[in-house]
Motif scaffolding. Structure first.
Motif, PDB file in Angstrom:
ATOM      1  N   ASP A  38     -43.130  36.620   8.016  1.00 51.65           N
ATOM      2  CA  ASP A  38     -43.202  35.379   8.394  1.00 51.65           C
ATOM      3  C   ASP A  38     -44.178  34.750   9.126  1.00 51.65           C
ATOM      4  O   ASP A  38     -44.354  33.557   9.079  1.00 51.65           O
ATOM      5  CB  ASP A  38     -41.738  35.149   9.202  1.00 51.65           C
TER       6      ASP A  38
ATOM      7  N   TRP B 110     -50.084  23.582   1.877  1.00 54.91           N
ATOM      8  CA  TRP B 110     -49.549  24.330   3.145  1.00 54.91           C
ATOM      9  C   TRP B 110     -50.289  25.549   3.426  1.00 54.91           C
ATOM     10  O   TRP B 110     -49.612  26.419   4.139  1.00 54.91           O
ATOM     11  CB  TRP B 110     -48.027  24.847   2.923  1.00 54.91           C
TER      12      TRP B 110
ATOM     13  N   GLN C  92     -42.015  29.179   7.994  1.00 57.14           N
ATOM     14  CA  GLN C  92     -41.747  27.657   8.183  1.00 57.14           C
ATOM     15  C   GLN C  92     -41.352  27.188   6.492  1.00 57.14           C
ATOM     16  O   GLN C  92     -41.026  25.830   6.592  1.00 57.14           O
ATOM     17  CB  GLN C  92     -43.029  26.938   8.428  1.00 57.14           C
ATOM     18  N   LEU C  93     -41.285  27.872   5.618  1.00 58.75           N
ATOM     19  CA  LEU C  93     -41.175  27.433   4.338  1.00 58.75           C
ATOM     20  C   LEU C  93     -39.598  27.795   3.957  1.00 58.75           C
ATOM     21  O   LEU C  93     -38.801  28.631   4.244  1.00 58.75           O
ATOM     22  CB  LEU C  93     -41.987  28.233   3.353  1.00 58.75           C
ATOM     23  N   SER C  94     -39.412  26.831   2.699  1.00 56.04           N
ATOM     24  CA  SER C  94     -37.944  27.149   2.213  1.00 56.04           C
ATOM     25  C   SER C  94     -38.034  28.161   1.256  1.00 56.04           C
ATOM     26  O   SER C  94     -39.061  28.894   0.896  1.00 56.04           O
ATOM     27  CB  SER C  94     -37.576  25.987   1.375  1.00 56.04           C
ATOM     28  N   GLY C  95     -36.833  28.884   0.849  1.00 56.13           N
ATOM     29  CA  GLY C  95     -36.839  29.627  -0.378  1.00 56.13           C
ATOM     30  C   GLY C  95     -37.737  29.508  -1.521  1.00 56.13           C
ATOM     31  O   GLY C  95     -38.290  30.420  -2.018  1.00 56.13           O
ATOM     32  N   GLY C  96     -37.582  28.274  -2.057  1.00 52.88           N
ATOM     33  CA  GLY C  96     -38.460  27.812  -3.031  1.00 52.88           C
ATOM     34  C   GLY C  96     -39.958  27.752  -2.912  1.00 52.88           C
ATOM     35  O   GLY C  96     -40.716  28.295  -3.998  1.00 52.88           O
ATOM     36  N   GLU C  97     -40.153  27.398  -1.645  1.00 55.80           N
ATOM     37  CA  GLU C  97     -41.725  27.355  -1.321  1.00 55.80           C
ATOM     38  C   GLU C  97     -42.142  28.639  -1.192  1.00 55.80           C
ATOM     39  O   GLU C  97     -43.521  28.971  -1.563  1.00 55.80           O
ATOM     40  CB  GLU C  97     -41.966  26.688  -0.043  1.00 55.80           C
ATOM     41  N   ARG C  98     -41.556  29.541  -0.528  1.00 59.18           N
ATOM     42  CA  ARG C  98     -41.960  31.032  -0.343  1.00 59.18           C
ATOM     43  C   ARG C  98     -42.338  31.653  -1.959  1.00 59.18           C
ATOM     44  O   ARG C  98     -43.080  32.282  -2.020  1.00 59.18           O
ATOM     45  CB  ARG C  98     -40.827  31.823   0.250  1.00 59.18           C
ATOM     46  N   GLN C  99     -41.156  31.251  -2.658  1.00 61.55           N
ATOM     47  CA  GLN C  99     -41.634  31.872  -3.880  1.00 61.55           C
ATOM     48  C   GLN C  99     -42.697  31.401  -4.785  1.00 61.55           C
ATOM     49  O   GLN C  99     -43.485  32.334  -5.516  1.00 61.55           O
ATOM     50  CB  GLN C  99     -40.397  31.443  -4.967  1.00 61.55           C
TER      51      GLN C  99
ATOM     52  N   ASN D 132     -34.738  30.605  -6.765  1.00 58.29           N
ATOM     53  CA  ASN D 132     -35.037  29.484  -5.587  1.00 58.29           C
ATOM     54  C   ASN D 132     -35.650  28.231  -6.003  1.00 58.29           C
ATOM     55  O   ASN D 132     -36.031  27.334  -5.167  1.00 58.29           O
ATOM     56  CB  ASN D 132     -35.537  30.143  -4.279  1.00 58.29           C
TER      57      ASN D 132
ATOM     58  N   ASP E 123     -36.532  24.579  -7.958  1.00 61.00           N
ATOM     59  CA  ASP E 123     -35.677  23.566  -8.662  1.00 61.00           C
ATOM     60  C   ASP E 123     -36.201  23.169  -9.906  1.00 61.00           C
ATOM     61  O   ASP E 123     -37.486  23.808 -10.060  1.00 61.00           O
ATOM     62  CB  ASP E 123     -35.806  22.225  -7.501  1.00 61.00           C
TER      63      ASP E 123
END
Length: 255
Positions: free
Chosen positions: A91, A133, A140-147, A170, A172
């Protein structure tokens, strides 16, 4: 006529005491997008990990005409990129650093990133809309952003073959559509994409489909072929139906 990117023969694999794959023969064409689909427990993710060289198995796998078992690890990592489910990444790493991990197969030990590395990482982050980013930490990222960042890491390898296990997890709907666009660009570039997908309507966008049940391949064929549609409906026990929507095929629940 397409050459073969991955050729697998008599593949059997176990997870613990459970036999998951039961003698699979599979030839996946180069320069095409193949989706692997089937009900839960069919062995889709296990098969993809075997094709990536990540799981012990019996039988043989060849990558771009060379036996996987004899390929040096560095060369295999240059030729084949992997995006798995629920991957653990530090992380505290920045988005830029995570994407740069995709360039490790091309770098010598402790060498600074080359110009080619910098260009590849920027292209990958821009392709996944993660460039803005690049200085943020993964935590600091959401699950979708991490993906999307993990997808960028896979793209940064610039491998000829990309294997992706549930890449839409994850994401959208707009970013699922973006992923589809990325895959189409890869195919236009002559790359090979193999994806395990739960989203059948997305899988029907691919060039061809491998349908699995109970650790076996029950059908392999073009996504616009009526035989593939029948095999899909059968493997899901008639609970879905394949319909034409404009120029695309979609899977809808059957009443």
């Amino acid at each position: 006529m397409h050459s073969i990117a991955i050729d697998a023969h008599s593949i059997r694999a176990r997870l613990g005491n459970v036999q998951v794959l039961n003698g699979i023969d599979l030839a996946l064409p180069a320069g095409r997008w193949t989706s692997i689909v089937g009900p839960n427990g069919a062995g889709k993710s296990t098969l993809l990990k075997v094709l990536a060289g990540l799981l012990p198995h019996t039988g043989t796998v060849a990558l771009l005409g060379q036996p996987m078992a004899t390929l040096p690890g560095r060369l295999r990592a240059q030729q084949l990129a992997w995006l798995g489910q629920n991957e653990v990444t530090g992380d505290d790493l920045t988005v830029w650093d995570v994407a740069m991990l995709g360039r490790l197969p091309h770098q010598t030990w402790l060498a600074a990133p080359s110009e080619a590395d910098l260009i590849a990482v920027e292209q990958a982050l821009r392709a996944t809309q993660a460039w803005d980013w690049r200085g943020r930490s993964l935590g600091q990222l959401s699950g979708g952003e991490r993906q999307r960042v993990l997808l960028a890491r896979a793209l940064a390898v610039q491998a000829q073959v990309l294997l992706m296990d549930e890449p839409l997890a994850n994401l959208d709907p707009p970013h699922q559509a973006d992923w589809l666009s990325v895959v189409r660009v890869l195919i236009e570039e002559g790359k090979t994409v193999v994806s395990v997908l739960h989203e059948i309507s997305f899988a029907l966008h691919s060039d061809q489909m491998v349908i699995m049940a109970q650790g076996r391949v029950t059908h392999q064929g073009a996504c616009d072929d009526s035989a593939t549609h029948r095999a899909l409906e059968d493997v899901f026990e008639g609970r879905i139906a394949i319909h034409a929507l404009g120029e695309q095929w979609v899977a809808l629940p059957k009443n």
